[in-house]
Design an enzyme around this catalytic site. Sequence first.
Site, PDB file in Angstrom:
ATOM      1  N   ASN A 161       0.881  -1.165   0.000  1.00 15.72           N
ATOM      2  CA  ASN A 161       0.000   0.000   0.000  1.00 15.72           C
ATOM      3  C   ASN A 161       0.925   1.223   0.000  1.00 15.72           C
ATOM      4  OD1 ASN A 161      -1.762   2.068   0.521  1.00 15.72           O
ATOM      5  ND2 ASN A 161      -2.668   1.147   2.353  1.00 15.72           N
ATOM      6  N   ARG A 182      -2.543  -2.037  -3.494  1.00 17.01           N
ATOM      7  CA  ARG A 182      -3.753  -1.251  -3.285  1.00 17.01           C
ATOM      8  C   ARG A 182      -3.685  -0.045  -4.216  1.00 17.01           C
ATOM      9  NH1 ARG A 182      -5.022   3.172   1.113  1.00 17.01           N
ATOM     10  NH2 ARG A 182      -7.238   3.434   0.702  1.00 17.01           N
ATOM     11  N   HIS A 215     -17.733   1.722   8.092  1.00 20.08           N
ATOM     12  CA  HIS A 215     -16.274   1.828   8.261  1.00 20.08           C
ATOM     13  C   HIS A 215     -15.982   3.174   8.914  1.00 20.08           C
ATOM     14  CE1 HIS A 215     -11.972   1.273   6.888  1.00 20.08           C
ATOM     15  NE2 HIS A 215     -12.010   2.565   7.168  1.00 20.08           N
ATOM     16  N   LEU A 216     -15.654   3.140  10.207  1.00 25.76           N
ATOM     17  CA  LEU A 216     -15.469   4.374  10.959  1.00 25.76           C
ATOM     18  C   LEU A 216     -14.028   4.487  11.452  1.00 25.76           C
ATOM     19  CD1 LEU A 216     -18.701   4.007  13.171  1.00 25.76           C
ATOM     20  CD2 LEU A 216     -18.515   5.009  10.875  1.00 25.76           C
ATOM     21  N   GLY A 217     -13.213   5.145  10.649  1.00 24.06           N
ATOM     22  CA  GLY A 217     -11.826   5.416  11.040  1.00 24.06           C
ATOM     23  C   GLY A 217     -11.631   6.915  10.995  1.00 24.06           C
ATOM     24  N   ASP A 241      -9.317  13.151  16.874  1.00 21.50           N
ATOM     25  CA  ASP A 241      -9.183  11.759  17.293  1.00 21.50           C
ATOM     26  C   ASP A 241     -10.331  11.391  18.233  1.00 21.50           C
ATOM     27  OD1 ASP A 241      -6.526   9.685  17.710  1.00 21.50           O
ATOM     28  OD2 ASP A 241      -8.187   9.563  19.146  1.00 21.50           O
ATOM     29  N   ARG A 288     -12.698  15.849   8.080  1.00 19.88           N
ATOM     30  CA  ARG A 288     -13.495  16.159   6.887  1.00 19.88           C
ATOM     31  C   ARG A 288     -14.945  16.412   7.278  1.00 19.88           C
ATOM     32  NH1 ARG A 288     -11.700  10.944   3.966  1.00 19.88           N
ATOM     33  NH2 ARG A 288      -9.508  11.362   3.573  1.00 19.88           N
ATOM     34  N   GLY A 298     -15.111   2.106  14.799  1.00 18.85           N
ATOM     35  CA  GLY A 298     -16.131   1.049  14.746  1.00 18.85           C
ATOM     36  C   GLY A 298     -15.745  -0.174  15.570  1.00 18.85           C
ATOM     37  N   GLU A 299     -14.433  -0.489  15.571  1.00 23.70           N
ATOM     38  CA  GLU A 299     -13.985  -1.678  16.294  1.00 23.70           C
ATOM     39  C   GLU A 299     -13.753  -1.424  17.775  1.00 23.70           C
ATOM     40  OE1 GLU A 299     -10.509  -3.275  14.233  1.00 23.70           O
ATOM     41  OE2 GLU A 299     -11.517  -2.907  12.330  1.00 23.70           O
ATOM     42  N   HIS A 346     -12.913   2.884   0.312  1.00 24.08           N
ATOM     43  CA  HIS A 346     -12.888   1.865   1.382  1.00 24.08           C
ATOM     44  C   HIS A 346     -13.487   0.543   0.897  1.00 24.08           C
ATOM     45  CE1 HIS A 346     -13.118   5.267   4.640  1.00 24.08           C
ATOM     46  NE2 HIS A 346     -11.854   4.927   4.434  1.00 24.08           N
ATOM     47  N   GLU A 360      -8.145  -5.239   5.027  1.00 22.88           N
ATOM     48  CA  GLU A 360      -8.071  -4.916   3.607  1.00 22.88           C
ATOM     49  C   GLU A 360      -6.933  -5.666   2.913  1.00 22.88           C
ATOM     50  OE1 GLU A 360      -8.594  -0.805   5.373  1.00 22.88           O
ATOM     51  OE2 GLU A 360      -8.809  -0.366   3.255  1.00 22.88           O
ATOM     52  N   LYS A 392       3.210   0.655   3.160  1.00 24.22           N
ATOM     53  CA  LYS A 392       2.878  -0.377   4.142  1.00 24.22           C
ATOM     54  C   LYS A 392       2.934  -1.720   3.413  1.00 24.22           C
ATOM     55  CE  LYS A 392      -0.069   2.559   6.919  1.00 24.22           C
ATOM     56  NZ  LYS A 392      -1.182   3.338   6.388  1.00 24.22           N
TER      57      LYS A 392
HETATM   58  P1  ADP Z   1      -7.465   5.419   9.450  1.00 26.52           P
HETATM   59  O1  ADP Z   1      -8.673   5.893   8.745  1.00 26.52           O
HETATM   60  O2  ADP Z   1      -6.390   6.465   9.594  1.00 26.52           O
HETATM   61  O3  ADP Z   1      -6.956   4.052   9.047  1.00 26.52           O
HETATM   62  P2  ADP Z   1      -8.279   4.059  11.898  1.00 26.52           P
HETATM   63  O4  ADP Z   1      -9.165   3.063  11.258  1.00 26.52           O
HETATM   64  O5  ADP Z   1      -7.033   3.585  12.533  1.00 26.52           O
HETATM   65  O6  ADP Z   1      -7.961   5.275  10.942  1.00 26.52           O
HETATM   66  O7  ADP Z   1      -9.147   4.833  13.004  1.00 26.52           O
HETATM   67  C1  ADP Z   1      -8.640   5.897  13.714  1.00 26.52           C
HETATM   68  C2  ADP Z   1      -9.720   6.386  14.665  1.00 26.52           C
HETATM   69  O8  ADP Z   1     -10.074   5.323  15.566  1.00 26.52           O
HETATM   70  C3  ADP Z   1      -9.289   7.565  15.517  1.00 26.52           C
HETATM   71  O9  ADP Z   1     -10.338   8.515  15.594  1.00 26.52           O
HETATM   72  C4  ADP Z   1      -9.109   6.915  16.876  1.00 26.52           C
HETATM   73  O10 ADP Z   1      -9.337   7.817  17.925  1.00 26.52           O
HETATM   74  C5  ADP Z   1     -10.188   5.869  16.860  1.00 26.52           C
HETATM   75  N1  ADP Z   1      -9.956   4.879  17.916  1.00 26.52           N
HETATM   76  C6  ADP Z   1      -8.962   3.985  18.035  1.00 26.52           C
HETATM   77  N2  ADP Z   1      -9.070   3.295  19.195  1.00 26.52           N
HETATM   78  C7  ADP Z   1     -10.152   3.793  19.842  1.00 26.52           C
HETATM   79  C8  ADP Z   1     -10.800   3.527  21.091  1.00 26.52           C
HETATM   80  N3  ADP Z   1     -10.333   2.595  21.928  1.00 26.52           N
HETATM   81  N4  ADP Z   1     -11.911   4.239  21.396  1.00 26.52           N
HETATM   82  C9  ADP Z   1     -12.382   5.188  20.576  1.00 26.52           C
HETATM   83  N5  ADP Z   1     -11.829   5.491  19.394  1.00 26.52           N
HETATM   84  C10 ADP Z   1     -10.731   4.807  19.032  1.00 26.52           C
END
Ligand code: ADP
Length: 413
Positions: free
Chosen positions: A12, A98, A214-216, A289, A247, A339-340, A187, A390, A19
């Site tokens: 990636n 990717r 998908h919540l990152g 974050d 965003r 999400g996780e 995604h 992924e 990565k």
């Molecule tokens: P990316 O889109 O950069 O790959 P990730 O999928 O790693 O991002 O998600 C990053 C987000 O996940 C950040 O907002 C981070 O704060 C949140 N996150 C990670 N661990 C936790 C947790 N234990 N509780 C709440 N949010 C978390």
Amino acid sequence: MGVDTVKVFVLNSGSSSVKYKLYDMPAETVLASGQVERIGMEDALVTHRVPGREPYQLQQEILDHTTAIQQVLRLLTDQERGTAVLERIDEIGAVGHRVVHGGEAFQESVLVTPEVKATIRELTELAPLHNPHNLSGIEAAEGLLPGVPQVAVFDTAFHARMPQHAYLYALPRLLYERYAVRRYGFHGSSHRYVAERVRTLLGGEGTPKIITCHLGNGASIAAVLGDHSIDTSMGFTPLEGLMMGTRSGDVDAGALLYIMAREELSLAEADAMLNKHSGLLGISGTASDMREIEAGAEQGDEGAALALEMFTYRIRKYIGAYAAALNGVDAIAFTAGIGEHSPRVREMVCAGLTYLGVELDPEANRQAKGEALISTPASRVPVYVIPTDEEVVIARDTVAVVARERAPVAGQG
Ligand code: ADP
């Protein structure tokens, strides 16, 4: 045991990072993984991980993707440093890349050819921040591993079968015809992985209706019908849809025009406002974050609490929209960093879904580690946490594409 094994190197490549993961397929065993960061700098950092060993780090000048990947390939065979997992580099049987944007040209993963590279280059127009670097990674790997098949796996492909009524914007159609302005979605490998897992957990039969969240840092949601997405919240760019770390997600285009006029913003300034200074950061004023947002909300910070409320409200709204788009929903799944790992976010989202028959199990939600069912047995719609992967999607597709290309054509074999 009769099954061909192959080592697949998954890459990636971003603007300043690469990565990687090396898989033994089809077992899907991860032999090594890691990343090269700060490519282009004197103090680039390589972090190499082998399961069961201490991570190995190396800091040195790395100015381009070729040098970065070359360094990784060295580590994969370096017995002296104790980083080796291969005897020889030619044990790598295929490379999977990717690629962010496949446009309308690529509806599925493909073997890299000169034509494929030319098309990925043309698509730079649509993904200027990603495709050129993805392509640098492909060309670097081709140079370093001559004769090894390279496969491109696109972030957009899982959404490529969206119907026209879902992917078109209600703009003059000429703009679609002239500039290919439409919804593409991103995604894709993540939504696909999660939907496939959920389909298996549901029994693997039929064409289930699944909503994947998908919540990152970047966040998107997809309406999945069986094996493909029929709608998704990211659009022409990854800016549309859910509120994200920095965003804005959905915003009235008219408001944007108004702000640009009032603030006399340039295109670059408007772009930065929408992509870098909005979302959780823009509303809280303190953090992008989610961990910090949650902590702030806990301590009574009004901005953080509002950001959390808006973030989860948007997700709930999209789940409702996609339940309508699918005419029902058989399962909902959460994935990626938030999400996780955030029971709070999942709980706040699901609290407003009782009309769908969603009943969260608070204890299961709090305890969830790895893959988990977090709804009660009585819940009409099961809700899952599915850690996304992924890279394994890329590795699987790489094997499948290489096998397909090598297979004798029916009637000629
Ligand atoms: P990316 O889109 O950069 O790959 P990730 O999928 O790693 O991002 O998600 C990053 C987000 O996940 C950040 O907002 C981070 O704060 C949140 N996150 C990670 N661990 C936790 C947790 N234990 N509780 C709440 N949010 C978390």
